[in-house]
Motif scaffolding. Structure first.
Motif, short mmCIF file in Angstrom:
data_model
loop_
_atom_site.label_atom_id
_atom_site.label_comp_id
_atom_site.label_asym_id
_atom_site.label_seq_id
_atom_site.Cartn_x
_atom_site.Cartn_y
_atom_site.Cartn_z
N VAL A 276 1.44 13.66 9.16
CA VAL A 276 2.64 13.70 8.30
C VAL A 276 2.56 12.69 7.17
CG1 VAL A 276 4.71 14.58 9.38
CG2 VAL A 276 3.64 12.56 10.33
N TYR A 277 2.05 11.49 7.51
CA TYR A 277 2.00 10.44 6.49
C TYR A 277 0.92 10.72 5.46
CZ TYR A 277 5.22 8.06 9.51
OH TYR A 277 6.30 7.75 10.26
N ILE A 278 -0.19 11.29 5.91
CA ILE A 278 -1.24 11.67 4.96
C ILE A 278 -0.66 12.70 3.99
CG2 ILE A 278 -3.55 12.68 4.75
CD1 ILE A 278 -3.80 10.23 6.32
N PHE B 19 1.53 11.00 1.44
CA PHE B 19 0.73 10.36 0.37
C PHE B 19 0.38 11.38 -0.69
CE2 PHE B 19 -0.63 7.01 3.53
CZ PHE B 19 -0.06 5.96 2.84
N ALA B 20 -0.10 12.55 -0.24
CA ALA B 20 -0.58 13.56 -1.19
C ALA B 20 0.58 14.22 -1.93
CB ALA B 20 -1.40 14.60 -0.45
N ASN B 21 1.61 14.60 -1.17
CA ASN B 21 2.67 15.41 -1.79
C ASN B 21 3.72 14.57 -2.50
OD1 ASN B 21 1.26 17.47 -0.64
ND2 ASN B 21 2.61 17.63 1.16
N GLU B 22 4.19 13.49 -1.85
CA GLU B 22 5.27 12.72 -2.45
C GLU B 22 4.75 11.71 -3.47
OE1 GLU B 22 7.67 10.95 0.59
OE2 GLU B 22 7.84 12.87 1.66
N LYS B 23 3.63 11.07 -3.14
CA LYS B 23 3.14 10.00 -4.01
C LYS B 23 2.07 10.49 -5.00
CE LYS B 23 5.60 7.13 -1.63
NZ LYS B 23 6.69 6.30 -2.13
N GLY B 24 1.61 11.71 -4.78
CA GLY B 24 0.61 12.26 -5.68
C GLY B 24 -0.72 11.52 -5.66
N ILE B 25 -1.06 10.96 -4.52
CA ILE B 25 -2.33 10.25 -4.42
C ILE B 25 -3.41 11.21 -3.92
CG2 ILE B 25 -3.55 8.39 -3.20
CD1 ILE B 25 -0.69 7.10 -2.97
N ARG B 26 -4.58 11.09 -4.49
CA ARG B 26 -5.67 11.95 -4.04
C ARG B 26 -6.19 11.44 -2.70
NH1 ARG B 26 -10.88 12.81 -7.39
NH2 ARG B 26 -11.86 13.83 -5.62
N VAL B 27 -6.29 12.33 -1.73
CA VAL B 27 -6.80 11.93 -0.42
C VAL B 27 -8.04 12.76 -0.10
CG1 VAL B 27 -6.24 11.56 2.00
CG2 VAL B 27 -4.41 11.57 0.31
N ILE B 28 -9.12 12.05 0.22
CA ILE B 28 -10.31 12.75 0.66
C ILE B 28 -10.39 12.61 2.17
CG2 ILE B 28 -12.84 12.73 0.63
CD1 ILE B 28 -12.62 11.85 -2.30
N ILE C 109 0.68 0.49 2.95
CA ILE C 109 -0.34 1.07 2.08
C ILE C 109 0.26 1.41 0.72
CG2 ILE C 109 -1.86 3.07 1.76
CD1 ILE C 109 -2.57 2.89 4.68
N ASN C 110 1.50 1.92 0.73
CA ASN C 110 2.16 2.21 -0.53
C ASN C 110 2.31 0.96 -1.39
OD1 ASN C 110 2.69 4.91 -0.96
ND2 ASN C 110 4.26 4.92 0.63
#
Lengths: 177, 627
Positions: free
Chosen positions: A84-86, A89-98, A168-169
């Protein structure tokens, strides 16, 4: 024996307990391990991608923005908990996650991402755990913050909880400034 | 219904514990104390067995059952699942506390009423503390609404017979020290403590604690040996240390009590040791359950629990240690010991045990101290313990061999030498014999083996001579220790490890054994699926010895993998195979261990346990004479 000496056990006891107390109340995570890779470049690797037909080449991917690297597998239940948190990060914060798919069955992994949602921009496959060794992964899940120029800024061992998510945010905001 | 009743019984036990605290504090009405002690025992029995009941019937309206159980789990593990988690294990802890509480109450008579009341008051304080902790931070009867269809399952590596009985044994050990602690507090507090035979009261409890702690630790090690698949049995994990430290102090305490009994010395020392042994048990609980350090034993972590246990430990420790500082003066004895005597040897061992305990304690909390002071993270591992603990152990074991044959008071040196001559002879023969078999030499190895045989032959000779000066329980327990040392030394010095990749039909060699990977099977059980390798083991004469079948299991409900080592044991060595990762085309990674004489660790531990029980029997008889 001098009577004053009899107080030594109590003093030692108080000292030890105060240490424990101090460590309990400060913000700390015992499973947080410092990484030798901190402030160094990400290890280079090339791997098959779970989502795309072309290979994942690390030197092409890292460099321009802040990226989260998350080691996961379908057989790891804490990975499911942190998913959920990953996604946030991707959806709400727009951070790229690999997401690096660690020692897993690829079909299961595709199915898993279909069911739970896919937050990852790309998923390199680490079938034999080689990439994890280069990154010094201790046990999955593990998450790294990589800042621009491909430098590793932070490592978290274990699932991301609400507290870690916030932390992390904050770190990402700090790095951005 | 059952969970509500269980919760009620838990609250009731809190009430009885507080009631006992106040009634025994005043020490006037035996009737009230009787009611509170029995009420406490019965209510905690009820709450414990009701929790067991909800686990057995899989009542998933209870959070604890939902989190730790599943309908497909075998009955044995539904039962052991009660104490296989933090909340339930606290209930077991409370139950054991109240049982010991009951036995202390049984000591009550007209002459010692003030003393036993004080002991019961302290015990009630401890019990209240633990019940409050359970109710406030970890109530196992917490409900969840709506009730779930099925549970999350139980950690598969804990689904094991040795681990099912390991916690109860360990808790008898930890909690047994609470009785010694309370007796010690009472001895320091009451006016006429010197006139009370407190050491005779204390000894059966210490013996029980020590005996059960020993077998509990051994079972934990046995489990780690065959379940974790790392080829070893002891990893200096903080949780292992948390049980080892009270054991070391318990060993010192047990032996010091003999001196108190025979020579009326070391009384203050015994009072301090019994306080420290229990405090270490509580601090061990804190280290394990607060999540302050990482360990392979992951209990659910919650900082509020840590704070609670810490405050409780501070109260117990602060009160008892200050009380000791203020009141222990009258228990100081000015007797001096001759170095070369039974009491001399016990004293030396006492010091060594305490030094080892401090060393282990330092190693366990050092990373925490460093982190608090410098914010750096370090980890202290096996090399530290091996290089500090073993050198201190060696003289301790040497003294342990001589101590029992020495007499009280002064001892004639040449006479002693004559006495130990057969032992030296027997030790030499056995040592040469075993080195001829294994043909590998190292300093530590030679020292360890000589010491092991030193203890074994010594106690065997005492057993044959039927020496009246030595208690039977002691000889048996010491013999067990000798066997454990033999097992530990030889399996660590002569262990051979082979990690190799094997395809089907390929073979490999370890020592004189040829191992052929015959086939791989898929297995389906009710709660897991597994890959199982079949390995044929041949000896040097090409005779088949056994088929080893290590497994790689996948537990469906918990979604995790475990490896099941397969072990062939005989009196001389274990062959130990673990199936790693792999597939049909590339082959599998296989780890093979040749572990000499491991079985003697388990046999030795069992003998120690028997020795403890025998000794307990003897000491209970001494206690009965007082009544």
């Amino acid at each position: 024996m001098k009577k004053q000496l009899l107080i030594i056990p109590s003093i030692l006891f108080v000292l030890i307990l105060s240490t424990f107390f101090y460590l309990l109340i400060i913000e700390r995570n015992p499973s947080e391990l410092p990484s030798n890779l901190l402030n160094k470049n990400v290890p280079n690797f090339k791997a098959e991608s779970l989502l795309k037909n072309e290979n994942f080449v690390s030197s092409k991917e890292f460099g321009n923005e802040i990226i989260l690297v998350n080691f996961f597998a379908t057989w790891c239940s804490p990975c499911r908990d942190e998913h959920v948190y990953i996604k946030r990060f991707a959806n709400e914060k727009g951070i790229r996650v690999i997401g690096i798919n660690y020692k897993d069955n690829s079909n299961n992994a595709i199915e898993w991402l279909k069911n739970l949602g896919n937050p990852y921009s790309d998923v390199p496959i680490d079938k034999d755990g080689r990439i994890a060794i280069d990154w010094g992964v201790y046990g999955i899940p593990e998450t790294f913050i990589v800042k621009s120029k491909g430098i590793i800024k932070y490592r978290h061992v274990g699932p991301i909880t609400k507290k870690i998510y916030k932390k992390i945010n904050l770190l990402i905001r700090e790095i951005e400034q | 219904m059952a969970p509500t009743l269980g919760n009620f019984a838990l609250w009731l036990s809190l009430f009885f514990a507080i009631f006992q605290f106040f009634t025994s504090r005043k020490n006037n009405k035996l009737k009230f104390i009787t009611v509170s002690v029995n009420g406490l025992l019965i209510s905690s029995l009820i709450s414990f067995f009701l929790l067991m009941y909800v686990h057995i019937v899989s009542d998933f309206s209870v959070l604890n059952v939902f989190q730790n159980s599943h309908t497909t789990k075998p009955l044995l593990y539904k039962i052991s699942g009660v104490w296989g988690n933090h909340e339930g294990s606290m209930l077991l802890w409370i139950l054991v506390l109240t049982i010991f509480n009951y036995f202390i109450f049984k000591l009550y008579n007209k002459k010692n009423s003030a003393f036993i009341s004080k002991t019961l008051e302290t015990q009630a304080f401890i019990t209240t503390g633990f019940i409050l902790f359970t109710i406030l931070t970890s109530n196992p009867f917490e409900r969840m609404i709506p009730a779930q269809e099925n549970g999350l399952g139980f950690n598969p590596i804990l689904q094991d017979p040795a681990l099912a009985i390991h916690p109860p044994l360990l808790y008898i050990g930890y909690v047994g020290f609470s009785a010694a602690f309370s007796i010690s507090i009472a001895t320091l507090s009451v006016e006429d403590g010197e006139k009370i035979p407190w050491h005779i009261y204390m000894k059966p409890f210490v013996l029980a604690a020590w005996t059960f702690l020993s077998i509990g630790i051994a079972l934990g090690a046995l489990w780690a040996y065959y379940e974790l698949g790392w080829g070893g049995w002891w990893f200096w994990d903080p949780v292992e240390n948390a049980s080892f430290m009270p054991w070391l102090l318990g060993t010192a305490l047990l032996h010091s009590l003999i001196i108190v009994e025979k020579r009326k010395s070391l009384r203050a020392w015994v009072l301090l040791l019994s306080i420290l042994a229990f405090l270490l048990s509580v601090i061990g609980t804190f280290l394990v359950r607060s999540g302050i350090l990482t360990s392979v034993h992951t209990f659910a972590l919650d900082p509020s629990r840590g704070i609670y246990i810490l405050i409780f430990a501070a109260l117990l420790g602060g009160y008892s240690l200050i009380l000791f500082g203020v009141k222990s003066k009258r228990y100081f004895d000015n007797n001096y010991f001759t170095f070369f005597s039974k009491e001399g040897s016990i004293l030396i061992n006492n010091i060594l045990m305490v030094v080892i305990c401090s060393t282990v304690f330092l190693g366990t909390i050092y990373p925490l101290l460093i982190e608090a002071l410098t914010n750096n993270k370090i980890s202290v591992g096996e090399p530290y313990y091996n290089s500090t603990v073993i050198p201190i152990m060696i003289p301790a074991i040497l003294v342990m061999g001589i101590g029992p044959i020495l007499g009280w008071g002064k001892e004639d040196k040449s006479k002693t030498l004559k006495k130990i001559f057969p032992t030296i002879l027997l030790t030499t023969i056995m040592t040469i014999f075993i080195f001829l078999i294994y043909q590998s030499y190292s300093v530590i190895g030679i020292a360890g083996i000589i010491l092991a045989f030193w203890i074994i032959s010594n106690n065997l000779l005492i057993l044959i001579k039927k020496d009246k000066n030595c208690s039977m329980g002691m000889i048996i327990a010491h013999l067990g220790i000798g066997l454990v040392i033999l097992g530990i030394t030889s399996s660590s010095v002569w262990q051979e490890e082979k990690i190799t990749k094997m395809k089907i039909d390929s073979e490999t060699k370890i020592k004189k054994y040829n191992i052929v990977f015959e086939k791989i099977n898929e297995i389906k059980e009710s709660n897991y699926v597994a890959l199982r390798g079949d390995f044929l083991v041949y000896d040097d004469k090409k005779n088949i010895i056994t088929i080893l079948k290590p497994e790689n299991r996948f537990y469906l409900i918990k979604n995790n993998f475990t490896t099941e080592a397969s072990i062939h044991t005989n009196l001389f060595r274990d062959l130990y195979i673990v199936l790693g990762e792999g597939n049909l085309n590339d082959g599998w990674i296989v780890r093979i261990y040749y572990n000499p004489l491991v079985i003697w660790i388990w046999i030795g531990s069992l003998i120690i346990f028997i020795g403890g029980i025998v000794s307990m029997n003897i000491n209970l008889r001494k206690l009965k004479i007082l009544y």
